[in-house]
Structure formats: structure tokens, C-alpha cells
Design a protein around this motif. Structure first.
Motif, PDB file in Angstrom:
ATOM      1  N   ASP B  11      16.529  19.577 -38.439  1.00 20.34           N
ATOM      2  CA  ASP B  11      15.729  20.794 -38.564  1.00 20.34           C
ATOM      3  C   ASP B  11      14.974  20.821 -39.882  1.00 20.34           C
ATOM      4  N   ALA B  12      15.582  20.244 -40.923  1.00 20.90           N
ATOM      5  CA  ALA B  12      14.952  20.263 -42.245  1.00 20.90           C
ATOM      6  C   ALA B  12      13.912  19.165 -42.420  1.00 20.90           C
ATOM      7  N   LEU B  13      13.785  18.266 -41.441  1.00 17.22           N
ATOM      8  CA  LEU B  13      12.837  17.145 -41.594  1.00 17.22           C
ATOM      9  C   LEU B  13      11.398  17.569 -41.900  1.00 17.22           C
ATOM     10  N   PRO B  14      10.812  18.501 -41.152  1.00 17.86           N
ATOM     11  CA  PRO B  14       9.428  18.892 -41.499  1.00 17.86           C
ATOM     12  C   PRO B  14       9.340  19.387 -42.938  1.00 17.86           C
ATOM     13  N   LEU B  15      10.359  20.112 -43.371  1.00 20.80           N
ATOM     14  CA  LEU B  15      10.399  20.586 -44.746  1.00 20.80           C
ATOM     15  C   LEU B  15      10.478  19.416 -45.706  1.00 20.80           C
ATOM     16  N   SER B  16      11.363  18.490 -45.409  1.00 24.75           N
ATOM     17  CA  SER B  16      11.560  17.342 -46.289  1.00 24.75           C
ATOM     18  C   SER B  16      10.292  16.531 -46.399  1.00 24.75           C
ATOM     19  N   VAL B  17       9.588  16.359 -45.286  1.00 26.07           N
ATOM     20  CA  VAL B  17       8.332  15.599 -45.313  1.00 26.07           C
ATOM     21  C   VAL B  17       7.317  16.292 -46.218  1.00 26.07           C
ATOM     22  N   SER B  18       7.186  17.585 -46.042  1.00 20.52           N
ATOM     23  CA  SER B  18       6.225  18.312 -46.861  1.00 20.52           C
ATOM     24  C   SER B  18       6.656  18.331 -48.323  1.00 20.52           C
ATOM     25  N   TYR B  19       7.946  18.468 -48.560  1.00 23.23           N
ATOM     26  CA  TYR B  19       8.454  18.435 -49.933  1.00 23.23           C
ATOM     27  C   TYR B  19       8.166  17.081 -50.564  1.00 23.23           C
ATOM     28  N   MET B  20       8.336  16.033 -49.762  1.00 22.54           N
ATOM     29  CA  MET B  20       8.129  14.699 -50.306  1.00 22.54           C
ATOM     30  C   MET B  20       6.699  14.513 -50.751  1.00 22.54           C
ATOM     31  N   TRP B 135      19.397  19.144 -48.041  1.00 28.11           N
ATOM     32  CA  TRP B 135      18.494  18.029 -47.676  1.00 28.11           C
ATOM     33  C   TRP B 135      17.142  18.208 -48.352  1.00 28.11           C
ATOM     34  N   SER B 136      16.669  19.452 -48.367  1.00 23.66           N
ATOM     35  CA  SER B 136      15.382  19.737 -48.988  1.00 23.66           C
ATOM     36  C   SER B 136      15.412  19.453 -50.485  1.00 23.66           C
ATOM     37  N   TYR B 137      16.492  19.868 -51.121  1.00 28.60           N
ATOM     38  CA  TYR B 137      16.673  19.679 -52.565  1.00 28.60           C
ATOM     39  C   TYR B 137      16.629  18.191 -52.904  1.00 28.60           C
ATOM     40  N   VAL B 138      17.364  17.406 -52.111  1.00 34.27           N
ATOM     41  CA  VAL B 138      17.407  15.964 -52.337  1.00 34.27           C
ATOM     42  C   VAL B 138      16.022  15.344 -52.139  1.00 34.27           C
TER      43      VAL B 138
END
Lengths: 102, 237
Positions: B11-20, B135-138
Motif C-alpha cells: 500500500d505504501a509503494l506509491p508513496l515510497s516511489v514519490s518519496y524516492m 516504509w515511507s521513512y526508510v
């Protein structure tokens, strides 16, 4: 202590308090009914503001091409209910534009 | 249906991609402004707030006093109070140590994901929220460090449109939040549209006349109050 460290500590403490105090508050205080109603609608209002801010702000101006590309992404998002889809479509359109158009 | 910790990574993947992508940009910009990889890492670890981090780097390179910096960052991040209040209220049954982990990791995007899922009618477990946050933090931390360390190697990062991922993210979170409200409050659709237009108008007006931060806060307050007033008991005098 060097300026960077002092500024970072100050900024981090301030931000930590902002983020944590509500969690502490909620353990000891029963939120009034009106406040709960308000909080129910805050997400809609807040996301509207945050989204607009990403497209149009004093800091970055108005991203006209951004507005154009975000529209098909939004339509896809409504239709397919996919967050990843919206992000990917936005990025791909912008990348194509910057590589071949803009 | 309840969303659990096991689903949080996906679920956090879209967030992680954008965060990256934004994290990379942040790292690159901070490095270009003269900050070391250690310094960049420290900001992402302890401050963990994109807008505030960009601001911090900007102000420090202009030799602004730390008190002023702290005050400006307080204002810029003040919106987290409302987000935390929302989340804290929803997860009020969690133990104190869980709240201590959840609170500091509140961000625009994780809040957006939370409200989007919540408004679709999903039950969200504490573990899910913690998972999304972590996950987002990392992702953010790694991206900013990589950006600072290797940013100079990428000649023209703008070409890939990755910075636009953040706009895409907010666009997606917004439309899905709207959809959630639209579907669960079908009797109030016209009022929901009014709320969105009202918040949008207030945002634009305050932004043009005053500041971005004030605009976000005012738009949120006005929209929230409007929604609250909508539900006033009819028997009220």
C-alpha cells in the motif's frame, strides 16, 4: 555547536512537538463532538489545499503544463481507483513533454 | 475489510516511489548547496518533512538565524497538528509506546493515504499505519542520502519527470479522497462539491494575498468548519 546542528535540533524539536502533542492530547481529553465533526471533513479540505499547493503556489508559481497533465491522470484515478496509476501517468506525460515538447 | 501490517508495504509503494524521487531531488539540491551526505542524512532522520527540509537548507545557506528558522519551520509544519489530531483520534486505542512511534512519522502523504483508505470504508489496523509510516521513512532516508552522494552523476534529472511524481501523488490522493467521500456520503454530494470549491477558493485567495502556508491552513479550516456546520443538529436554535 555549529549553526547547522543548532538549527536542525530546533527545527526537529518543534516539528516533533507539533506531530506528537495531538497524540498525547487525545489520551487525556475526550474530543468535543463539534471538533470530531470538523475533523471528519478536514481530510477533504486539507487534500484539496495540498493538491492545489503542489500545482500553484507562491513558491513555485503556476505549473500550467502540470495542470494539463494532471487531468488525464485524475480521470484515470477516478476510473481505476489506482494511486500508483495516477503517479505513473503524471510522471510519464511530464517526461515525454520535457524530452520532446517543452 | 481491515488493512493490516502485511499489506502496508504494498500500500505504501506509491508513496515510497514519490518519496524516492523527491528525496533524490532533495539530496541533490542540499549537496549542491554545500551540505555533506552526513548532514543530509541527519535532516532526513530527525526532521523528516520534505517542505521543511528544503526550507532549512535554503535558509541555512542564507545565514538566517536559528530562531528564525525554527519559527518558520513551525509555521510551515503547523498543518501536521490537524493531521495528527485526525490520526490520533482514529487510533486512540493504541498503547502509549505505539503512539510515540506513530506521531513523529506523520507526513502529508502518509496522512493522505490514511484518509483515502479510511474514507473508502476500510478498517485500518495500527500495524498498517505503522508499516506505511516506516516504509515511507526508510524510502525517504535512502533516497535523500543517495541523492546527496551521487546526484552529480545524473546530468539532467528533470528529463525524467520524476519531480512531478509529487504532484501526481497529491493529485491521486485528492481524487481518491474525494471519491471516498462521494461514495460514502451520497446524500451530501452537492455539499461536498461546495466544500471542495470553497477550500480551493480560500486556498487560492490566501495564497495570492498572503502566503502558501497560511493558504493551506485557512483552506483546511474553512472547509472543515463548513463541513462541521453542515451537520449541525436541526433542533439547534
Amino acid at each position: 555547536m555549529d549553526k547547522f546542528v543548532v538549527a536542525l535540533i530546533a527545527a526537529s524539536v518543534v516539528t516533533l512537538l507539533i506531530r506528537l502533542i495531538p497524540f498525547v492530547l487525545v489520551r487525556f481529553i475526550m474530543l468535543p463532538y463539534r471538533l470530531q465533526l470538523f475533523l471528519k471533513y478536514v481530510p477533504l479540505a486539507m487534500m484539496t489545499a495540498l493538491f492545489l499547493h503542489a500545482i500553484w503556489s507562491r513558491e513555485h508559481g503556476l505549473d500550467l503544463m502540470g495542470v494539463v497533465f494532471v487531468i488525464p491522470a485524475l480521470i484515470y484515478g477516478w476510473w481505476r481507483q489506482s494511486l500508483t496509476g495516477v503517479v505513473v501517468i503524471s510522471v510519464v506525460l511530464m517526461a515525454l513533454w520535457r524530452s520532446f515538447g517543452g | 475489510m481491515t488493512r493490516t501490517f502485511g499489506q502496508s508495504f504494498k500500500d505504501a509503494l506509491p508513496l515510497s516511489v514519490s518519496y524516492m524521487s523527491i528525496g533524490l531531488a532533495y539530496g541533490m539540491i542540499a549537496a549542491a548547496a554545500g551540505f555533506s551526505v552526513w548532514q543530509v542524512a541527519a535532516t532526513s532522520l530527525f526532521l523528516y518533512a520534505g517542505a521543511a527540509q528544503f526550507l532549512l537548507v535554503n535558509l541555512l545557506s542564507q545565514q538566517v538565524a536559528w530562531v528564525t528558522i525554527a519559527l518558520l519551520i513551525f509555521l510551515v509544519n503547523f498543518r501536521f497538528v490537524l493531521m495528527s489530531l485526525s490520526m490520533a483520534h482514529y487510533f486512540q486505542k493504541q498503547p502509549w509506546w505505539s503512539a510515540l512511534l506513530m506521531g513523529p512519522l506523520v507526513t502529508d502523504e502518509s496522512y493522505g493515504l490514511f484518509t483515502m483508505a479510511h474514507n473508502r470504508g476500510e478498517q485500518l489496523s495500527i500495524g498498517w499505519m505503522q508499516g506505511v509510516n516506516v516504509w515511507s521513512y526508510v524510502a525517504w532516508f535512502i533516497a535523500s542520502v543517495v541523492g546527496a552522494a551521487f546526484g552529480k552523476l545524473v546530468p539532467d534529472p528533470q528529463r525524467y519527470g520524476l519531480d512531478f511524481a509529487l504532484v501526481g501523488m497529491f493529485a491521486g490522493l485528492w481524487i481518491l479522497t474525494v471519491q471516498g467521500f462521494w461514495q460514502t456520503m451520497s446524500a451530501k454530494r452537492r455539499q461536498l462539491l461546495t466544500l471542495v470549491l470553497l477550500s480551493a477558493s480560500v486556498y487560492i485567495a490566501v495564497m495570492l494575498l498572503w502566503s502558501d502556508t497560511a493558504a493551506i491552513l485557512c483552506a483546511t479550516l474553512v472547509g472543515g468548519v463548513y463541513g462541521m456546520l453542515l451537520e449541525k443538529e436541526p433542533t439547534h436554535g
